[in-house]
Each structure stands twice: as C-alpha cells, then as structure tokens.
Write an enzyme that holds these catalytic residues in place. Structure first.
Site, PDB file in Angstrom:
ATOM      1  N   HIS A 296       1.665   4.717  -2.732  1.00  0.00           N
ATOM      2  CA  HIS A 296       1.673   6.107  -2.385  1.00  0.00           C
ATOM      3  C   HIS A 296       3.342   6.494  -2.938  1.00  0.00           C
ATOM      4  O   HIS A 296       3.245   7.575  -3.551  1.00  0.00           O
ATOM      5  CB  HIS A 296       1.611   6.499  -1.007  1.00  0.00           C
TER       6      HIS A 296
ATOM      7  N   GLU B 212      -4.742   7.710  -3.050  1.00  0.00           N
ATOM      8  CA  GLU B 212      -5.353   6.284  -2.469  1.00  0.00           C
ATOM      9  C   GLU B 212      -5.632   5.455  -3.696  1.00  0.00           C
ATOM     10  O   GLU B 212      -5.417   4.220  -3.435  1.00  0.00           O
ATOM     11  CB  GLU B 212      -6.596   6.682  -1.675  1.00  0.00           C
TER      12      GLU B 212
ATOM     13  N   HIS C 220       0.805  -1.274  -0.021  1.00  0.00           N
ATOM     14  CA  HIS C 220       0.144   0.032   0.013  1.00  0.00           C
ATOM     15  C   HIS C 220       0.858   1.298  -0.044  1.00  0.00           C
ATOM     16  O   HIS C 220       0.799   2.170  -0.843  1.00  0.00           O
ATOM     17  CB  HIS C 220      -0.948  -0.029   1.202  1.00  0.00           C
ATOM     18  N   GLU C 221       1.760   1.237   0.916  1.00  0.00           N
ATOM     19  CA  GLU C 221       2.714   2.697   1.047  1.00  0.00           C
ATOM     20  C   GLU C 221       3.643   2.534  -0.203  1.00  0.00           C
ATOM     21  O   GLU C 221       3.824   3.786  -0.519  1.00  0.00           O
ATOM     22  CB  GLU C 221       3.259   2.631   2.480  1.00  0.00           C
TER      23      GLU C 221
END
Ligand code: MG
Length: 502
Positions: A272, A298, A268-269
């Site tokens: 980003h 997101e 997830h990160e």
C-alpha cells in the site's frame, strides 16, 4: 503550481482546494495517531473532533464559490488527463456532499464513535448483545445513506460505489460466480493431498518481539525504502496512512507465535505504502494524489504480500534470517518456511486466512451485507446466518461470536460495501503479475535480488503508481494490460503454486 495543471480554472480550483486538503490531512493524522499512540480513553473526544472537522470539510465543499468553480471546470474543453481526473473526483465528492444532509453526516459520525466503543467492548466480552443495537443503527444508517445517494438496481450499489468507483452489485456477483468454482476445485485438490494439514508446526514456535521487529526492518531495507519518507509502527489492526509522497506510515503487529502474521502484515502494508510513495509528486495536495480505489490499492498490497512475499524464491532469500528467531527455528529448511507461509486450511478469522480460503470469508460478508441492506436478513438473525455460512463454505464450526460475527472492525466504523474490494484486489494482483512478467521475465528470478526488486518497483511505478487516481479502476487496468479485469491469471497462479505445494 505543478506543470501538470495548465488550465486556469483547474489551477484556481486546486488553490481553493488546499484548505479542504489541509483539513483532510490533519484528520488523517489524527486518525493515524488514534490507532497508534493515543491513550485509549481519548477515543470519544477524538471522535467528536473528527466529526466536527468532517462537517467543516462538507461546508467548504458546498460554498457557492467552490461549487461554481467545479461547475465551470466541468465545461472546460481540452483538459489533459490529470485535469479531467481532478474534475471527475471533485464532482464525485461534491455529489455525495450535496446528497447527504449535514445533520445526517453528523449523526453518522456520532453513531460510528459510539458503535466502535460498543464493538470493542462486545468483542472483549464475547457478547454480541452489546453490539447488536448499534449494528441495527449502522444497517439503518447505510440503508438511508443508499437512499440519499441513489442507485439504479440495488441499494448495495450506492455503498459499493463509495469504495470502488463505478462498481456495481452485479459486477461483484459475477466476480464471485466466476471465482467460486475455482476456489472449490483448488481447495478440494489441496484437502485431498497427502500433504494436507490443519496447522504447520512453525506457527507454534515462539518469538520475541524485538527479534521479529529486526526482521520486519530487514525486509523494508531489502525493498530499499527511504526511511525519511516512511515509518513503521505497531497497531492491533495493521494499516497504512498516506499524507504525501514525503510521508507514508505503515503499521504491523506482533503476537508471540506464528511470526508469518507479522511478516505478511509488513509486506502487505508496504505494498500500500509503495503505491502512494511512488505517485508523481506533482499530484501532492490535489484530489488525485494516492491510489485510485480500494480494489487497486489492495492489488498492490496483495502483490507484495502474496506474489512476492510468499514466493519460494523470496522465502529462500529470507529463510536464514527467519532462523535467527530462535534455536528451535534452525531445524526448518527453506522449503519448510515456504510451506509454512502457504499452508491452506479453512479457518475462522479472515485476517489470518490463507490466500485461497480468504475469498470465502469475503463472499460470506458480501452475502450478509447484501441481505441486510435489502432487509432479507435482520440483525437478530445475523449470528445464525454467519455461523451457517461458515459451515457451508468453509466447513468450520464457529465456537463463539468473538471468533465469528464480531471479528471485523468494519461495521462498527459504519462501512458496508467495503469487503468485496479485498477479493477483487487480490485477484487483480495476479493480472498485474502476468503483464509484469511479460516484460521483466519470471518473477522468481527478480524477487530475490536488489536489482530485481528495483525493476519490479519501476514497472509498477511507470504503469500504475505514478498516476495516483488519474484513472479509475476500469481505465487503469485497460491502460496497462489492454484488457478488462480478469480472473484467469489468478486461476493459473493458484493452480501452478498449489500443485507444487500439495
Ligand atoms: Mg489492505
């Protein structure tokens, strides 16, 4: 100065902006350090220092000469898209600084520092009454803030706009009314399946932190990250801090079981981070460096977490590596790991939720925030409202406030209007995937090879990442897909995926 900026007024403006950027850069660094390495007791001092620097940034913004330059830039003709975006974002920020009195901004910072301490304490002790008076002040602060900033229809509009430029309460209402029946249908299908279970046995298997850290590094290696420009640390709430295309930092977390939570935090990160690493380097140090909004951001993190990281072909690629977590893992097949990563079951904690029920967690927060802002709900009644919505939407009983209303950090940070961006971004990630597949072919064939990953990265860079914040939410979607934000690809994605799994 970069070749993207040719207009004299813009060049002048950007050179004056460098000091504001520098203070923002250092605040960001202090914020990163606060969450990763700072001794816990330093929180109040750090809060004070950050509040003072924020005040300084506001003063620099409001200096006559800088304001005059922004106004002058607004009158310039023939600006290119990058130059227009610089003006758009500076005007937006100036507008907020002009409307919010300096004393109010300082009051907010002080309140937030104290509220965070109270929230941590309340959560640790499972005692809502410790946090309640601060939450009342946070709600009042947000009501006041909305009044200062102004809005057309709902005070919530003013707050949403801080996180998602141009989005209104109406937009979010219509987003949830279109996804609610889809969620209901998909969840009912899953829960009626013979394969439905509350918990997957892999989630109970223990692991050692060092072994999991190796796996997290392996996935970053597979994504071909340049460790001269990105680092991975540990924090209780995973997050990303971006400084420039030369320095982006992500964090993950380690429990002692349920390794997928650490793995998906990392993917997830990473999503980003990739967005901000792949921005055009010429946009570094300018207001348009880095992702355009929380929702678009997101959409990138969810793309790598869910669409890539939870796909069957990706899990298949990694399952032998997962088996190295311990002897008890070797009995599980690639398909077992795939099912583990995609177990859908209503639960209490937002950050641990699966990709289907996750949206209900957001809907609940959105409804509560809206009611608090319009004064239809009082803080003293919030526990009851929270618990009854969890029963209504997810069918779960909330056993205590630490696992209920106290679970998220956002309100203690003063943030209301932030949550909807998580749901919108998640839905948007499927829309990107659809258009990406139109050009690159089936994602399953791309996510398990280095060449495929590089092709996906290149598509995202060319279509989204390189522009930083040049285009706002609506424009970047339209520019890349030729259409408006849509829930239909997300619906297709869920249906295809979960019909196979359940
Ligand atoms: Mg995120």
């Amino acid at each position: 100065m970069s070749a993207k900026f040719k207009n004299e007024v813009i060049i002048n403006l950007l050179s004056k902006y460098e000091l504001i950027w520098s203070l923002g850069y250092l605040s960001n660094l202090a914020g990163w350090e606060l969450e990763t390495y700072m001794p816990e007791a330093g929180a109040v001092d750090r809060g004070l220092a950050l509040a003072k620097v924020k005040g300084q940034i506001q003063q620099l913004f409001l200096e006559k000469e800088f304001v005059a330059l922004i106004k002058q830039a607004q009158k310039e003709n023939n600006l290119n898209d990058y130059e227009k975006a610089v003006v758009r974002l500076l005007v937006r920020e100036l507008d907020q600084f002009e409307k919010l009195p300096v004393e109010f901004v300082e009051y907010c910072q002080k309140l937030i520092s104290e509220a965070q301490v109270a929230w941590r304490n309340a959560k640790d002790k499972n005692d809502f009454t410790i946090f309640a008076p601060y939450l009342e002040n946070v709600v009042d602060m947000n009501i006041k803030q909305a009044e200062y900033l102004g809005y057309k229809e709902h005070s919530y509009d003013a707050l949403l706009n801080l996180f998602e430029e141009g989005q209104t309460t109406k937009d979010v209402d219509s987003h949830f009314s279109s996804i609610k029946p889809i969620l209901k249908k998909v969840l009912a299908y899953i829960q009626s399946s013979k394969k439905y279970k509350d918990i997957h046995p892999i989630s109970r298997e223990p692991y050692a932190l060092n072994d999991m850290a190796k796996i997290n590094n392996k996935v970053l290696d597979f994504f071909n990250v340049d460790l001269k420009r990105l680092r991975l640390d540990v924090s209780s709430h995973p997050f990303t801090s971006s400084f420039s295309t030369n320095d982006v930092r992500i964090t993950t977390r380690y429990n002692s079981t349920d390794f997928g939570r650490s793995f998906t935090s990392t993917t997830h990160e990473y999503g980003h981070a990739l967005y901000d690493l792949n921005c055009d380097p010429e946009l570094n140090h300018t207001p348009i460096y880095g992702g355009t909004s929380l929702g678009i951001h997101e959409s990138q993190s969810r793309f790598w977490e869910n669409i890539v990281g939870r796909s069957e072909s990706f899990i298949d690629k990694f399952h032998k590596i997962f088996q190295t977590l311990g002897s008890t893992y070797s009995k599980y097949s690639a398909r077992d790991f795939y099912e583990y990563f995609n177990t859908v079951t209503p639960s209490l904690i937002r950050v641990e939720a699966d990709e289907v029920t996750y949206h209900y967690h957001i809907l609940i927060r959105f409804e509560i925030e809206k009611a608090l802002l319009s004064k239809d709900l009082k803080v003293v009644d919030i526990v009851e409202a929270w618990n009854s919505k969890y029963k209504k939407y997810l069918g779960v009983d909330v056993p205590d406030n630490a696992n209920g209303v106290l679970q998220d950090i956002h309100w203690s940070m003063g943030a209301m209007g932030y949550f909807p961006t998580y749901s919108i971004g998640t839905v948007l990630s499927s829309q990107w995937a659809h258009f990406l597949e139109n050009e690159l072919g089936n994602l399953d064939k791309n996510v398990n090879t280095t060449e495929g990953i590089l092709k996906i990265q290149k598509w995202l860079k060319n279509n989204i990442h390189q522009f930083g914040s040049t285009y706002d939410f609506k424009s970047i979607i339209e520019k890349t897909t030729g259409e408006a934000f849509s829930t239909k690809y997300w619906e297709e994605y869920l249906e295809n995926k979960y019909k196979d799994l359940y």
